[in-house]
Design a protein around this motif. Structure first.
Motif, mmCIF file in Angstrom:
data_model
loop_
_atom_site.group_PDB
_atom_site.id
_atom_site.type_symbol
_atom_site.label_atom_id
_atom_site.label_comp_id
_atom_site.label_asym_id
_atom_site.label_seq_id
_atom_site.Cartn_x
_atom_site.Cartn_y
_atom_site.Cartn_z
ATOM 1 N N ARG A 133 0.831 -1.211 0.000
ATOM 2 C CA ARG A 133 0.000 0.000 0.000
ATOM 3 C C ARG A 133 0.860 1.253 0.000
ATOM 4 O O ARG A 133 0.563 2.237 -0.685
ATOM 5 C CB ARG A 133 -0.933 -0.004 1.213
ATOM 6 C CG ARG A 133 -2.105 -0.931 1.016
ATOM 7 C CD ARG A 133 -3.043 -1.045 2.200
ATOM 8 N NE ARG A 133 -3.198 0.127 3.024
ATOM 9 C CZ ARG A 133 -3.517 0.075 4.313
ATOM 10 N NH1 ARG A 133 -3.699 -1.081 4.921
ATOM 11 N NH2 ARG A 133 -3.661 1.177 5.009
ATOM 12 N N GLU A 177 2.212 1.850 -3.439
ATOM 13 C CA GLU A 177 1.145 2.380 -4.296
ATOM 14 C C GLU A 177 0.934 3.866 -4.025
ATOM 15 O O GLU A 177 0.778 4.653 -4.962
ATOM 16 C CB GLU A 177 -0.151 1.600 -4.075
ATOM 17 C CG GLU A 177 -0.111 0.196 -4.638
ATOM 18 C CD GLU A 177 -1.278 -0.670 -4.194
ATOM 19 O OE1 GLU A 177 -2.147 -0.196 -3.405
ATOM 20 O OE2 GLU A 177 -1.329 -1.832 -4.624
ATOM 21 N N ASP A 195 3.815 5.789 -5.537
ATOM 22 C CA ASP A 195 3.682 5.837 -7.001
ATOM 23 C C ASP A 195 2.643 6.873 -7.415
ATOM 24 O O ASP A 195 2.860 7.619 -8.376
ATOM 25 C CB ASP A 195 3.296 4.459 -7.559
ATOM 26 C CG ASP A 195 4.448 3.481 -7.585
ATOM 27 O OD1 ASP A 195 5.617 3.907 -7.410
ATOM 28 O OD2 ASP A 195 4.188 2.277 -7.777
ATOM 29 N N GLN A 196 1.523 6.934 -6.695
ATOM 30 C CA GLN A 196 0.489 7.925 -7.015
ATOM 31 C C GLN A 196 1.016 9.342 -6.832
ATOM 32 O O GLN A 196 0.764 10.219 -7.657
ATOM 33 C CB GLN A 196 -0.749 7.703 -6.145
ATOM 34 C CG GLN A 196 -1.564 6.508 -6.547
ATOM 35 C CD GLN A 196 -2.766 6.289 -5.636
ATOM 36 O OE1 GLN A 196 -3.002 7.027 -4.692
ATOM 37 N NE2 GLN A 196 -3.528 5.251 -5.938
#
Length: 152
Positions: A135, A138, A141-142
């Motif tokens: 998580r 992620e 990365d966002q």
């Protein structure tokens, strides 16, 4: 200042990552592999990528460092390049027999290192750690994608 910057998740994860990298490198080097090559080796072994561009995307690195890594891997006899029948300007990359034969031992060494590093963790805790880190990656990365698109 009340917060200790050395106790932040970012710093602690960085320390853990460096520790894992040292451990993995010490176990992979005698087998003829490098820890930085791991994403490329796995992607080629699992058929997830076969071009330099796809490997760079899969490994989350820029093209120039990927090109350098692939050149070293080719020099060391771990990969071979063949012309892409669909696109004469690019080539397909495959693992050599030496790399394919060495991968099971390298993967076993990495799993053993992970088991040792997680000594004292329950299976549930180890699974939760993986979920939390996934998580976190992620989220990062966002953030990176949002910042990259706002800079265009």
């Amino acid at each position: 200042m009340d917060e200790d910057v050395l106790s932040t998740p970012g710093h602690l994860i960085s320390l853990a990552a460096r520790g894992f990298a040292r451990l993995s490198e010490s176990r992979l080097k005698p087998l003829g592999f490098g820890v930085g090559q791991l994403p490329v080796l796995v992607a080629l072994q699992n058929g997830k990528a076969s071009t330099q561009r796809d490997l760079a995307r899969f490994a989350r690195v820029e093209q120039p460092p990927m090109a350098q890594m692939l050149a070293r891997m080719e020099r060391d006899g771990l990969i071979e390049r063949t012309p892409d029948p669909a696109d004469g300007r690019s080539s397909r990359i495959v693992l050599t027999k030496v790399a394919r034969e060495g991968m099971p031992e390298a993967i076993a060494a990495l799993f053993q290192g992970n088991r040792e590093a997680l000594t004292g963790f329950t299976d549930a805790e180890a699974g939760q750690l993986v979920d939390l880190l996934t998580r976190l990656i992620e989220n990062l990365d966002q953030i990176a994608n949002a910042e990259a698109s706002s800079g265009d």
